[in-house]
Design a protein around this motif. Structure first.
Motif, short mmCIF file in Angstrom:
data_model
loop_
_atom_site.label_atom_id
_atom_site.label_comp_id
_atom_site.label_asym_id
_atom_site.label_seq_id
_atom_site.Cartn_x
_atom_site.Cartn_y
_atom_site.Cartn_z
N ARG A 95 0.85 -1.19 0.00
CA ARG A 95 0.00 0.00 0.00
C ARG A 95 0.88 1.24 0.00
O ARG A 95 1.70 1.42 0.90
CB ARG A 95 -0.89 0.00 1.24
N SER A 96 0.72 2.08 -0.98
CA SER A 96 1.52 3.30 -1.06
C SER A 96 1.20 4.19 0.13
O SER A 96 0.03 4.48 0.41
CB SER A 96 1.24 4.04 -2.37
N GLU A 113 -2.88 4.86 0.08
CA GLU A 113 -3.70 4.31 -1.00
C GLU A 113 -4.97 3.72 -0.39
O GLU A 113 -4.93 3.01 0.62
CB GLU A 113 -2.89 3.23 -1.72
N LYS A 114 -6.10 4.02 -1.01
CA LYS A 114 -7.39 3.61 -0.45
C LYS A 114 -7.60 2.10 -0.55
O LYS A 114 -8.04 1.46 0.41
CB LYS A 114 -8.51 4.34 -1.19
N ASN A 115 -7.27 1.53 -1.70
CA ASN A 115 -7.47 0.10 -1.91
C ASN A 115 -6.22 -0.51 -2.54
O ASN A 115 -6.03 -0.38 -3.75
CB ASN A 115 -8.69 -0.16 -2.78
N SER A 142 -7.07 5.40 -5.84
CA SER A 142 -7.37 6.65 -5.16
C SER A 142 -6.62 6.66 -3.84
O SER A 142 -6.24 5.61 -3.31
CB SER A 142 -8.88 6.81 -4.93
N TYR A 143 -6.40 7.85 -3.30
CA TYR A 143 -5.59 8.03 -2.10
C TYR A 143 -6.30 9.00 -1.16
O TYR A 143 -6.96 9.95 -1.62
CB TYR A 143 -4.20 8.58 -2.46
N ILE A 144 -6.14 8.78 0.14
CA ILE A 144 -6.76 9.63 1.15
C ILE A 144 -5.67 10.32 1.98
O ILE A 144 -4.73 9.67 2.44
CB ILE A 144 -7.66 8.82 2.10
N MET A 153 -9.07 14.45 5.06
CA MET A 153 -8.98 15.85 4.66
C MET A 153 -9.16 16.03 3.15
O MET A 153 -9.88 16.91 2.70
CB MET A 153 -7.62 16.43 5.08
N PHE A 154 -8.45 15.16 2.37
CA PHE A 154 -8.51 15.23 0.92
C PHE A 154 -8.57 13.82 0.34
O PHE A 154 -8.07 12.87 0.94
CB PHE A 154 -7.25 15.92 0.34
#
Length: 197
Positions: A95-96, A113-115, A142-144, A153-154
């Protein structure tokens, strides 16, 4: 940093050898032009006001010659430290993960990384002859970006595309915050993660 109208869109050039992209706001106005300097001993990413590179706004400079626990320091035009971003290389195999630090080196945010399965299937699918070219349209990570108490936050998402790379940044939090360091950190992450998805 100027008041930003979200969502933001990062659009990579398809025809360029350089690793560069244009950042535009929700109204379609260019707000930044981001370019990675190639053929240098240390990774350097320059953030300009526009594609003509008339004004250098920020510079992101790596502390290492190789990508192992690589840390980038973010400087503004006056060479003041805005913050730092450190990539967790070992864990990124699954996971990044990027850790964000404030100018005083305090760890206070992270991008994850989200998934992680998206990266796994993208790598697997991308190795297949011919149809592997479609991976950029099918698998879109996608990333959180969260603060130190886990508040989101983003979110930045890769948009489906065959050739170029397009990412969209959504601001999730409704709190008043200084977006400068977080948007710059997301820009850096996009440069480093461009090949995924």
């Amino acid at each position: 940093m100027k008041d930003l109208q979200y969502p933001l869109h990062f659009r990579f050039k398809v025809t360029s050898f350089a690793n560069d992209f244009t950042a535009v706001d929700a109204a379609g106005n260019t707000i930044y032009y981001v370019r990675e300097k190639i053929f240098t001993f240390r990774d350097r990413i320059m953030v300009y006001r526009d594609q003509q590179k008339t004004e250098l706004l920020y510079e992101l400079v790596s502390n290492k010659l190789i990508d192992f626990q690589q840390t980038f320091t973010i400087y503004d035009a006056e060479q003041r430290v805005v913050g730092k971003v450190r990539r967790k290389t070992i864990r990124s195999l699954w996971r990044s993960t990027f850790n964000l630090m404030d100018p005083e080196d305090r760890l206070d945010h992270s991008i994850k990384e989200k998934n992680p399965w998206t990266k796994f299937f993208d790598g697997l699918f991308g190795e297949l002859p011919l149809i592997g070219m479609l991976s950029g349209y099918v698998f879109n990570p996608s990333y959180i970006l969260r603060n130190d108490v886990g508040e989101e936050m983003f979110e930045i998402k890769k948009e489906p595309s065959f050739f170029g790379r397009k990412f969209t940044v959504h601001k999730i939090t409704t709190r008043e915050i200084d977006d400068e360091r977080f948007v710059l950190s997301l820009m850096l992450m996009v440069i480093m993660e461009r090949s995924n998805g």
